[in-house]
Write an enzyme that holds these catalytic residues in place. Structure first.
Site, mmCIF file in Angstrom:
data_model
loop_
_atom_site.group_PDB
_atom_site.id
_atom_site.type_symbol
_atom_site.label_atom_id
_atom_site.label_comp_id
_atom_site.label_asym_id
_atom_site.label_seq_id
_atom_site.Cartn_x
_atom_site.Cartn_y
_atom_site.Cartn_z
ATOM 1 N N LYS A 76 0.766 -1.204 0.199
ATOM 2 C CA LYS A 76 -0.071 -0.060 0.006
ATOM 3 C C LYS A 76 0.996 1.381 -0.159
ATOM 4 O O LYS A 76 0.365 2.431 -0.451
ATOM 5 C CB LYS A 76 -0.753 0.011 1.358
ATOM 6 N N ASP A 121 -8.850 0.225 6.317
ATOM 7 C CA ASP A 121 -8.898 -0.711 7.387
ATOM 8 C C ASP A 121 -7.412 -1.094 7.883
ATOM 9 O O ASP A 121 -7.011 -2.020 8.350
ATOM 10 C CB ASP A 121 -9.585 -2.159 6.642
HETATM 11 C C1 LIG Z 1 -2.443 -6.296 2.711
HETATM 12 C C2 LIG Z 1 -3.553 -6.282 1.649
HETATM 13 N N1 LIG Z 1 -3.473 -7.040 0.450
HETATM 14 C C3 LIG Z 1 -4.320 -6.917 -0.394
HETATM 15 C C4 LIG Z 1 -5.219 -5.820 -0.226
HETATM 16 C C5 LIG Z 1 -6.427 -5.451 -1.500
HETATM 17 O O1 LIG Z 1 -6.239 -4.389 -1.838
HETATM 18 P P1 LIG Z 1 -7.387 -3.818 -2.868
HETATM 19 O O2 LIG Z 1 -8.513 -3.401 -1.612
HETATM 20 O O3 LIG Z 1 -6.760 -2.565 -3.426
HETATM 21 O O4 LIG Z 1 -8.340 -4.558 -3.515
HETATM 22 C C6 LIG Z 1 -5.426 -5.099 0.860
HETATM 23 C C7 LIG Z 1 -6.061 -3.756 0.977
HETATM 24 O O5 LIG Z 1 -6.170 -3.007 1.772
HETATM 25 C C8 LIG Z 1 -4.229 -5.040 1.799
HETATM 26 O O6 LIG Z 1 -4.119 -4.172 2.977
#
Ligand SMILES: Cc1ncc(COP(=O)(O)O)c(C=O)c1O
Length: 405
Positions: A76, A121
Site C-alpha cells: 500500500k 482498514d
Molecule cells: C495487505 C493487503 N492486501 C491486499 C489488499 C487488497 O487491495 P484492494 O483493496 O486494492 O483490492 C489490501 C487492501 O487494503 C491489503 O491491505
C-alpha cells in the site's frame, strides 16, 4: 468456491482501459516514488518455493514478497503517496511543483492549511499518513469498529489524527466524506464511487510498480497463472492491467481470491457489474474485508480476470503458517493475513482435482503469488502463526546465509 468469468478477454490491452491505467503512467509513478525514503531502494524479493510447488503439484510457485517494500510493511506504500502527489500537482498547477521535491517535503510551506482524509482498514491509512507526514500536510484517518488498536497506533505513529466510529468500513467511508465536506478537506481514498475516480485511479496506478519489477526479475520466464487478492479490487487491477498491457493476448490467467465473507468481487462477477459483498465483511484478512467493489477497478477486472474464488479465514491462517515454517525446505517468509491469501487460494484449488482442472492448473503451471504484506499487525501475526515475525525473519536470514556459503 470458484467462478469462471466469461467476459475475460484474451486480446491486446484495450485503448479504452489504457485511459484508466497504463504502463507509461505506472512507470512515471514508480520513478517518482524512488525519491521517497519510506520505499525500499531495491525491488522486493521474488522468491521461488520449490517445496510448495512439488507438494501442490504445479511446476513452480514464485512469491513477490511485498513485506520488504517499506517500513510500512505492505504494498500500500505505493498507492496513497502517488495519489496525494498527483492531487497536489492538480490543485497548484501554477507552482511548478517538482515531484521529487514534493515527496521530500520541500513544498511544505505551500501546504500548511491543506488536510487529507481517508477511511481505512489499516494499510492504506498508514501509507497516506506517512506520505502526508513526508510531504508536510495534515492527515485525518477514519477507522471503523473492527480495526485493531495495534493498527490504529501504527497509523497514529505517522502523525495522523484518528477518528474512530462505531460502524463498519462502508460507514467509515461515508463519515470521512462528510468530514471532508464540512471542513474543506480532501478525500484520498483507494476505492472509487460515482463522481470520484481520479484519486483511486492514481492509487491503483502506483501498484503497477510491483508488476514492473516482476517483469524485470522474471526475464524470459512466463507465468501461466497469477493469483491476486481482492479487497475493493485496486491491487488486482493495478497489477493485472500492467501485465496485460505488456503481454497482450499471451497474458497469464488471473485468479482473484477473496474471503468468503467479503465477496464483493465474486458477487460482481456473478452479477456482471460492480456489486456488494453478500456476507458479514468481517474477516481475519483485514485488508480484504471490503464490502463494496471499486467500480473503476471493476472495469479492468471484468475484462481480464479469468476466475474469481473465495477462501475461508482458516485457509489464510494455514497459508501464513506454511510460509512462516518454510515447509519442504522452502525459504521461510513473513506473510500477513491478507498477504498469504494467494497461497491459500492455490492450495484450495490444488486440493480439489475438479477445481484445479476448472482453473487450468496442472503439473505444467508456473504460478505467481503476491504476498502483499508482512506482519502489519504483529500481535495478530504472532497469535495466528504461533511465532513472532522477528523469529520467522531470523530463520529466513539464517537460511539465506547458509545458502550463500
Ligand atoms: C495487505 C493487503 N492486501 C491486499 C489488499 C487488497 O487491495 P484492494 O483493496 O486494492 O483490492 C489490501 C487492501 O487494503 C491489503 O491491505
Amino acid at each position: 468456491m470458484l467462478t469462471a468469468n466469461s467476459r475475460a478477454l484474451r486480446a491486446l490491452y484495450p485503448d479504452a482501459l489504457k485511459r484508466i491505467l497504463n504502463v507509461a503512467s505506472g512507470d512515471e509513478s514508480r520513478a517518482w516514488l524512488s525519491h521517497w525514503d519510506a520505499i525500499s531502494a531495491q525491488p522486493t524479493p521474488l522468491v521461488e518455493l520449490p517445496g510448495a510447488a512439488a507438494r501442490l503439484g504445479v511446476a513452480s510457485v514464485s512469491v513477490k514478497d511485498e513485506s520488504f517494500r517499506s517500513p510500512l510493511g505492505s504494498f500500500k506504500a505505493l498507492g496513497a503517496p502517488i495519489a496525494l502527489m498527483r492531487l497536489i500537482l492538480r490543485l497548484w498547477p501554477d507552482h511548478a511543483i517538482d515531484p521529487q521535491a514534493l515527496i521530500q517535503g520541500r513544498h511544505r510551506n505551500l501546504l500548511t492549511h491543506f488536510t487529507v482524509i481517508s477511511a481505512t482498514d489499516g494499510n492504506h491509512g498508514k501509507a497516506l499518513a506517512a506520505a502526508a507526514q513526508s510531504i508536510g500536510c495534515a492527515c485525518v484517518i477514519v477507522l471503523h469498529a473492527n480495526v485493531s488498536v495495534e493498527r490504529e497506533e501504527a497509523i497514529a505513529a505517522y502523525g495522523a489524527r484518528i477518528v474512530r466510529i462505531a460502524g463498519n468500513y462502508d460507514e467509515s467511508v461515508e463519515h470521512a466524506a462528510q468530514l471532508a465536506r464540512d471542513n474543506g478537506w480532501h478525500v484520498v481514498s483507494d476505492t472509487s464511487y460515482e463522481g470520484y475516480e481520479t484519486i483511486p485511479r492514481d492509487v491503483m496506478q502506483g501498484y503497477g510498480a510491483i508488476a514492473a519489477e516482476i517483469i524485470e526479475q522474471a526475464g524470459e520466464f512466463a507465468y501461466t497463472h497469477v493469483f491476486l487478492q481482492g479487497g475493493v479490487g485496486g491491487l488486482a487491477a493495478g497489477i493485472a492491467s500492467y501485465l496485460w498491457e505488456i503481454h497482450g493476448e499471451k497474458r497469464p490467467r488471473f485468479i482473484v481470491v477473496e474471503p468468503g465473507q467479503a465477496d464483493c468481487l465474486y458477487q460482481s462477477a456473478l452479477a456482471g457489474r460492480a456489486a456488494k459483498a453478500s456476507g458479514s465483511v468481517d474477516s481475519v484478512m483485514a485488508g480484504l474485508a471490503c464490502g463494496e467493489t471499486s467500480p473503476l477497478a471493476w472495469q479492468i477486472l471484468e475484462a481480464c480476470v479469468d476466475h474469481f474464488m473465495l477462501i475461508e479465514d482458516d485457509d489464510a491462517v494455514t497459508a501464513m503458517r506454511t510460509l512462516a515454517a518454510g515447509e519442504d525446505d522452502d525459504l521461510p517468509l513473513v506473510s500477513g493475513e491478507s498477504g498469504a491469501a494467494g497461497l491459500a487460494g492455490l492450495a484450495v484449488l490444488m486440493n480439489d482435482a475438479e477445481l484445479a482442472r476448472a482453473a487450468g492448473l496442472n503439473a505444467q503451471s508456473r504460478v505467481l503469488l503476491i504476498s502483499t504484506e508482512g506482519a502489519t499487525a504483529p500481535g495478530v501475526y504472532a497469535e495466528l502463526v504461533g511465532e513472532s515475525a522477528q523469529a520467522v525473519a531470523k530463520r529466513r536470514d539464517e537460511r539465506l546465509a547458509a545458502l550463500a556459503q
